[in-house]
Design a protein around this motif. Structure first.
Motif, PDB file in Angstrom:
ATOM      1  N   ILE A   1      32.173  32.541 -18.748  1.00 39.02           N
ATOM      2  CA  ILE A   1      31.844  32.679 -20.245  1.00 39.02           C
ATOM      3  C   ILE A   1      30.957  33.451 -20.298  1.00 39.02           C
ATOM      4  O   ILE A   1      29.854  33.825 -19.630  1.00 39.02           O
TER       5      ILE A   1
ATOM      6  N   ASP B   1      28.773  33.862 -23.001  1.00 33.66           N
ATOM      7  CA  ASP B   1      27.418  33.362 -23.883  1.00 33.66           C
ATOM      8  C   ASP B   1      26.036  34.046 -23.342  1.00 33.66           C
ATOM      9  O   ASP B   1      25.217  34.330 -24.274  1.00 33.66           O
TER      10      ASP B   1
ATOM     11  N   SER C   1      31.700  31.087 -26.590  1.00 33.73           N
ATOM     12  CA  SER C   1      31.930  29.616 -26.903  1.00 33.73           C
ATOM     13  C   SER C   1      31.966  29.634 -28.562  1.00 33.73           C
ATOM     14  O   SER C   1      31.546  30.516 -29.101  1.00 33.73           O
TER      15      SER C   1
END
Length: 613
Positions: A422, A424, A458
């Protein structure tokens, strides 16, 4: 002033030695020879001396005609105190041989040639007997003798006093560990014999004793213990203990008020300690804590140790970077003014070592590279941990005004693309960098934002990015597109329909960025091949909608002069929302895409796909 003090000190030593000599020498016979040694002089008699010492006998014989009455022995080992013990032995006066004087007695007896050749049961044989039968069977005594040998080199080495004590220490510690290992053996419930690892190991009590030895002798002791098979964990524990005591005991790094000469000597000593300890580190992983390796690396950078020393530490840290913390990576920069706050070059080399080590481990696997890089393999899990650590590190160094864009991007790109499940953390770090470097050109902003895979953001990070004024316009458009695509996928999953299928698989792939990243490169490659057609169709549709956005962008430029930047972004988001990205009906309550829209756009999409092919 210093020479006068030294002269007075020598006179006081000579006076005290004469006073001590008068206490034990017989006074009814006048002395006929005065012997001068370092630290004092002794009024003695030739006969008892020549009966035991071959050296004094030869010197007296050489000056028989001149009737020598004064003799200088400036190189006598141990100085006045040791020579006094040797003179007492010549006079037949008893004294105790201990671990604190046996090394000096061995050396002075060799220097004065007090061997069996000139007298039976001479000082040399007495000292050697005590060394072999008493000292070499006791580890604490061996350590004490090694301390005494520090001022007796190289003669103590030539007489093999040092080597015998080192061998005795290595043998003793190895035997202690074997005995300790046997004491921890126990039977399991199944009747098998195993080692109880929770039981406290009592075979490492010697660690504290060895911390008092000088660094050159300590190095020889550790090398001998390695050859004897002492556990790497015990070697590592001893190195940690020695470094903590030696580097803090005489440290000049945090003592700026000390004299420059003292600082130079202390710094040289600390540099030698660091380089020696690094050379003694066990090759096994986890033999020493990784925080200790980082501490050594900070000291090596601060003390300007050799390049080989620092590279060795960076390689060792890179091999176990997955257990490091953010505080470990924050190595201060000790170079010139205007440099970055933290030493980013060192961290970059550590990351490169980690990546290369990870690749080499994969190549050594019997299976294929794709199979060894599966999500459940240790190397893949370490990649996930290091990627999270790297993103936190980037966020920590991003506010530094002296951090160049090229260096920031080079560190961010050190790990392979499949390391991050991910994005982020990477988005957060880049956002902090953009906030701290507001004068960055738009072209550089675009290059920086290309590092972010917007499909791996996300929902919370995507919502933040959609309203982030610091991002370039191209990134904003892509974020809004993927956010709407994710929303459409959620709607399609909630209300299944046959018309959702062409977009369903694609949007599911986008919304599940973490799952896609967790797949091995082999699985990703197969998945990309299966989705190639759908990607082309979606790209064609996106190009058509971007043409509409360009027209809207012209209109929005006029609005920018009339409203603030925040109102502009709000208006921009509303206009983006009005666009029919998916060609669905605008009627209230419609939750599925319009079939008519797909039919009207099909010919255009096919032409666009043909052009992309």
């Amino acid at each position: 002033m210093d020479k006068q003090q030294q002269h007075h000190h020598q006179l006081s030593l000579a006076k005290s030695s004469r006073q001590r000599c008068n206490e034990w020498i017989f006074r009814d016979v006048k002395s006929d020879i005065t012997i001068q040694v370092t630290g004092g002089s002794f009024a003695l008699h030739k006969f008892p001396l020549v009966s035991r010492s071959g050296r004094i006998r030869k010197l007296v014989a050489e000056h028989r005609d001149s009737d020598i009455s004064r003799m200088e022995l400036p190189n006598s080992p141990g100085g006045a105190e040791t020579f006094e013990l040797a003179a007492k032995f010549c006079y037949g006066i008893n004294f105790e041989i201990t671990s604190s004087n046996v090394a000096q007695l061995c050396c002075v007896s060799d220097y004065l040639e007090m061997t069996e050749e000139f007298s039976k049961d001479n000082l040399s044989s007495r000292a050697e007997e005590y060394l072999e039968s008493i000292v070499c069977k006791n580890l604490e005594m061996c350590v004490e003798v090694l301390q005494q040998c520090e001022n007796l080199l190289p003669l103590a080495d030539d007489l093999k006093i040092v080597s015998r004590c080192i061998d005795a220490i290595a043998s003793k510690t190895c035997a202690e560990q074997i005995a300790s290992s046997f004491s921890r053996l126990e039977y399991s419930s199944s009747g098998r014999l195993h080692t109880n690892r929770q039981a406290k190991c009592e075979g490492d009590w010697w660690i504290e004793d060895l911390s008092v030895i000088r660094i050159d002798l300590y190095q020889r002791v550790m090398t001998a213990m390695k050859c004897r098979g002492v556990r790497p964990e015990s070697i590592g524990a001893s190195l940690v203990n020695y470094a903590q005591k030696e580097l803090t005991k005489k440290s000049s790094l945090w003592n700026p008020s000390a004299q420059a000469k003292v600082d130079f000597i202390s710094t040289e000593h600390e540099r030698l300690v660091v380089e020696t300890i690094v050379g003694l580190l066990p090759v096994e992983k986890l033999a020493v804590p990784i925080s200790f390796l980082f501490g050594l690396l900070r000291s090596a950078v601060m003390l300007d140790c050799s390049i080989a020393c620092r590279l060795d530490l960076e390689r060792r840290i890179g091999s176990q970077l997955d257990i490091a913390t953010l505080d470990d990576l924050l190595i201060p920069s000790f170079r010139h003014a205007g440099d970055t706050l933290f030493d980013v070059d060192t961290v970059q080399r550590i990351l490169v070592n980690f990546s290369q080590q990870d690749d080499s481990e994969d190549d050594m696997d019997d299976a294929s590279v794709f199979e060894s890089d599966s999500p459940h393999s240790p190397s893949q899990s370490s990649l996930f941990k290091v990627s999270k650590l790297l993103d936190n590190y980037l966020a920590e160094i991003a506010p530094d005004a002296n951090l160049k864009l090229a260096k920031f991007m080079a560190i961010a790109e050190t790990l392979p693309t499949h390391a991050r499940t991910i994005h982020d953390g990477l988005y957060r770090a880049i956002d902090i960098y953009l906030k701290a470097h507001q004068g960055l050109p738009d072209a550089n902003k675009k290059e920086l934002c290309k590092l972010i895979d917007l499909q791996k953001l996300s929902q919370e990070a995507g919502a933040h990015a959609a309203q982030n004024e610091r991002l370039p316009l191209q990134s904003l458009v892509q974020v809004l597109y993927f956010e709407q695509l994710r929303l459409r996928n959620a709607l399609c999953c909630s209300y299944p329909d046959d018309d959702c299928k062409p977009v369903h698989h694609q949007s599911c792939r986008i919304s599940s960025g973490a799952l896609s990243a967790a797949m091995s490169p082999k699985d990703n490659y197969a998945s990309l091949r299966r989705e190639n057609r759908e990607l082309k169709l979606e790209l064609a549709r996106m190009r058509m909608r971007l043409n509409d956005l360009e027209k809207e962008h012209v209109c929005m430029k006029r609005d920018m002069a009339k409203s603030s930047s925040r109102k502009f972004m709000s208006s921009f988001s509303k206009k983006i929302g009005k666009l029919s990205f998916f060609g669905h009906s605008s009627s209230r309550g419609s939750t599925s895409p319009s079939r008519q829209s797909y039919r009207t756009d099909s010919k255009v999409i096919e032409r666009t796909c043909a052009s992309t092919d």
